[in-house]
Design a protein around this motif. Structure first.
Motif, short mmCIF file in Angstrom:
data_model
loop_
_atom_site.label_atom_id
_atom_site.label_comp_id
_atom_site.label_asym_id
_atom_site.label_seq_id
_atom_site.Cartn_x
_atom_site.Cartn_y
_atom_site.Cartn_z
N ARG A 80 -5.91 24.66 -11.90
CA ARG A 80 -4.64 24.08 -11.50
C ARG A 80 -4.80 22.61 -11.12
O ARG A 80 -3.92 21.78 -11.40
CB ARG A 80 -4.04 24.87 -10.34
CG ARG A 80 -2.64 24.43 -9.94
CD ARG A 80 -2.19 25.18 -8.69
NE ARG A 80 -2.26 26.64 -8.89
CZ ARG A 80 -2.14 27.49 -7.90
NH1 ARG A 80 -1.99 27.06 -6.64
NH2 ARG A 80 -2.21 28.79 -8.13
N VAL A 81 -5.92 22.28 -10.47
CA VAL A 81 -6.17 20.89 -10.11
C VAL A 81 -6.23 20.03 -11.37
O VAL A 81 -5.62 18.96 -11.44
CB VAL A 81 -7.49 20.76 -9.31
CG1 VAL A 81 -7.80 19.28 -9.04
CG2 VAL A 81 -7.40 21.52 -8.01
N ASN A 82 -6.97 20.49 -12.38
CA ASN A 82 -7.06 19.74 -13.63
C ASN A 82 -5.71 19.63 -14.33
O ASN A 82 -5.34 18.56 -14.85
CB ASN A 82 -8.08 20.40 -14.57
CG ASN A 82 -9.51 20.09 -14.19
OD1 ASN A 82 -9.80 19.05 -13.60
ND2 ASN A 82 -10.42 21.00 -14.50
N ASP A 83 -4.96 20.74 -14.35
CA ASP A 83 -3.69 20.75 -15.09
C ASP A 83 -2.63 19.89 -14.41
O ASP A 83 -1.86 19.20 -15.08
CB ASP A 83 -3.18 22.19 -15.21
CG ASP A 83 -4.06 23.05 -16.12
OD1 ASP A 83 -4.85 22.46 -16.88
OD2 ASP A 83 -3.98 24.29 -16.04
N VAL A 84 -2.59 19.92 -13.07
CA VAL A 84 -1.53 19.22 -12.34
C VAL A 84 -1.91 17.77 -12.05
O VAL A 84 -1.09 16.85 -12.21
CB VAL A 84 -1.21 19.95 -11.02
CG1 VAL A 84 -0.18 19.16 -10.19
CG2 VAL A 84 -0.69 21.35 -11.30
N HIS A 108 -7.98 15.55 -15.09
CA HIS A 108 -9.42 15.85 -15.02
C HIS A 108 -10.16 14.90 -14.08
O HIS A 108 -11.19 15.27 -13.50
CB HIS A 108 -10.02 15.79 -16.42
CG HIS A 108 -9.61 16.95 -17.28
ND1 HIS A 108 -10.20 18.19 -17.18
CD2 HIS A 108 -8.65 17.07 -18.24
CE1 HIS A 108 -9.64 19.03 -18.04
NE2 HIS A 108 -8.69 18.37 -18.71
N ALA A 109 -9.66 13.68 -13.92
CA ALA A 109 -10.32 12.75 -12.98
C ALA A 109 -10.26 13.29 -11.56
O ALA A 109 -11.22 13.19 -10.79
CB ALA A 109 -9.67 11.37 -13.06
N ALA A 110 -9.11 13.92 -11.21
CA ALA A 110 -8.98 14.51 -9.89
C ALA A 110 -9.91 15.71 -9.76
O ALA A 110 -10.51 15.93 -8.70
CB ALA A 110 -7.53 14.93 -9.64
N GLY A 111 -10.05 16.51 -10.85
CA GLY A 111 -10.98 17.63 -10.81
C GLY A 111 -12.42 17.17 -10.62
O GLY A 111 -13.17 17.77 -9.83
N ASP A 112 -12.78 16.11 -11.32
CA ASP A 112 -14.14 15.56 -11.14
C ASP A 112 -14.34 15.10 -9.71
O ASP A 112 -15.42 15.29 -9.12
CB ASP A 112 -14.36 14.40 -12.11
CG ASP A 112 -14.45 14.84 -13.56
OD1 ASP A 112 -14.59 16.06 -13.80
OD2 ASP A 112 -14.37 13.97 -14.44
N PHE A 113 -13.33 14.47 -9.14
CA PHE A 113 -13.43 13.99 -7.76
C PHE A 113 -13.63 15.15 -6.80
O PHE A 113 -14.44 15.06 -5.86
CB PHE A 113 -12.16 13.21 -7.40
CG PHE A 113 -12.16 12.65 -6.00
CD1 PHE A 113 -12.83 11.47 -5.72
CD2 PHE A 113 -11.48 13.30 -4.97
CE1 PHE A 113 -12.84 10.94 -4.44
CE2 PHE A 113 -11.48 12.79 -3.69
CZ PHE A 113 -12.15 11.60 -3.42
N GLY A 143 -18.64 25.18 -14.69
CA GLY A 143 -17.63 24.15 -14.48
C GLY A 143 -17.36 23.87 -13.02
O GLY A 143 -17.49 22.75 -12.54
N GLU A 144 -16.93 24.93 -12.27
CA GLU A 144 -16.67 24.78 -10.84
C GLU A 144 -17.48 25.76 -10.03
O GLU A 144 -17.16 26.06 -8.88
CB GLU A 144 -15.18 24.96 -10.54
CG GLU A 144 -14.62 26.35 -10.76
CD GLU A 144 -14.18 26.63 -12.20
OE1 GLU A 144 -13.45 27.61 -12.39
OE2 GLU A 144 -14.57 25.88 -13.11
#
Length: 404
Positions: free
Chosen positions: A273-277, A280-285, A309-310
């Protein structure tokens, strides 16, 4: 014995050769600060040696003071390179002031007919800068971290550089004392500490330091390549292969213990959900923030690796379940006080814990922790679950943390 001119010509040839080899082989491949300063030092020693070749000619009046300044500038560059090993800089204002004083002293000491014009200042400054270089190298050697890849590679190189600079500094100190005691024409100074012996000593120093600096440059490359091969590029934690290798080593080291640690399987909740919303930069962070929290919460002997991945695996060496709970709660607390770049709260984390027992296989223990993680997720996420039967496992003694 060879005359001074022949030795200085030989020294110049050696300096040119070392400068060319060091620049094209070592410095251009690493661009490290200390390698750059050693190139400057070689160039300065070469220029000083060339200026000294004017001794005995009508141009000695300016060649001798210039040679003094260049050679001392070379020694100051050695000091700068020694400080650069630790990421430090020198005060070039103070260095420039010392060079000006040396130039004036040499110019006022009849340089046209006095081969040793400004001798006390020259010898004194050489002693000081080489001693400072030896001191900085010794400090860099002593500041190396606990035994590890970097310490194993750096320690013998820095030790040899320290000994070499210390030896040459002691030699120049002896020259300085002898010059003041018996003068430039005294037998002690002329035979044992004169220009011929000094040229030979300096040639050996250049060769030794050049090879040591080259080894240091390549050590940086080797350590960097190893880090890239064993670390996850995004988080900086161990990659799966390196994590499993180090886990196997820990298992062997603790094979006589009934319980020797805790394996933790961690997974960031609703990460997709983090990546979708948020992108991907936020997911990496978020992954990087979790890794930073792990590095802060875990001890120096603990392990942390990214295995998916996570998904992450943590190993708390010589810990019990209470220690592990405290560590993962600290990680989650750090994430709760952080946020994504747009201000959104970071995702929560679910954990599965299992004790690592004698006779276990790392894959088996990770499998138990993974099943416990599944339980944590099925019960609502953002919680800790312990593998079946582990609550009754005996506690393993964990060494006390020593406050800095």
């Amino acid at each position: 014995m060879l005359d001074v001119v022949s030795l200085r010509v030989s020294f110049a040839v050696v300096a040119v050769t070392l400068l060319a080899l060091f620049y094209f082989v070592a410095y251009r491949s690493t661009r490290s600060a200390y390698a750059g300063w050693w190139c400057v030092a070689l160039g300065a020693f070469l220029a000083g040696s060339a200026a000294y070749l004017l001794d005995g000619t009508s141009q000695q009046w300016w060649g001798n003071p210039l040679g003094n300044v260049c050679i001392v500038a070379g020694a100051a560059s050695v000091w700068a390179g020694a400080r650069a090993v630790s990421g430090l800089r020198v005060s070039w204002l103070a260095v420039a002031a010392s060079l000006v004083v040396l130039l004036v002293a040499s110019a006022l000491d009849h340089p046209g007919r006095n081969d040793w014009s400004g001798g006390p200042f020259f010898l004194g400054l050489m002693t000081v800068y080489l001693a400072l270089a030896a001191t900085e190298l010794h400090r860099a050697w002593r500041r190396l971290p606990a035994p590890g890849p970097r310490a194993r590679v750096y320690r013998p190189i820095l030790r040899s550089l320290t000994l070499m600079c210390t030896g040459v500094a002691a030699f120049y100190l002896a020259r300085f004392v002898a010059f003041l005691a018996v003068g430039q024409d005294g037998r002690l100074f002329d035979v044992f500490l004169g220009s011929q012996v000094t040229t030979l000593v300096t040639t050996v120093m250049l060769a030794t330091v050049s090879f040591s600096m080259t080894a240091l440059s390549y050590a940086d490359d080797t350590i960097d390549l190893r880090a890239r091969a064993t670390r996850d590029g995004l988080t900086g934690l161990l990659n799966r292969d390196e994590l499993m290798q180090q886990l196997a080593q820990r298992w062997n080291a603790h094979r006589r213990r009934a319980v020797h640690g805790v394996v933790v399987m961690a997974d960031l909740d609703h990460f997709k959900r983090v990546n979708d919303v948020h992108g991907h930069a936020a997911g990496d962070f978020a992954l990087q923030m979790f890794a930073a929290a792990c590095r802060s919460a875990l001890g120096p002997e603990d392990l942390a690796g990214r295995v998916g991945g996570e998904e992450f695996v943590l190993y708390l060496d010589r810990a019990d379940l209470d220690d592990a709970r405290q560590a993962v709660e600290q990680v989650s607390s750090m994430l709760q006080h952080g946020s994504l770049p747009d201000g959104t709260v970071l995702p929560t984390v679910s954990y599965g814990l299992t004790v690592a027992r004698r006779g276990d296989d790392p894959d088996v223990a990770i499998g138990r922790a993974d099943r416990a993680l599944y339980v944590a997720k099925s019960e609502g996420r953002d919680r800790v679950a312990v593998a079946d039967g582990d609550e009754k496992a005996p506690a393993a003694p964990r060494p006390p943390t020593i406050a800095p």
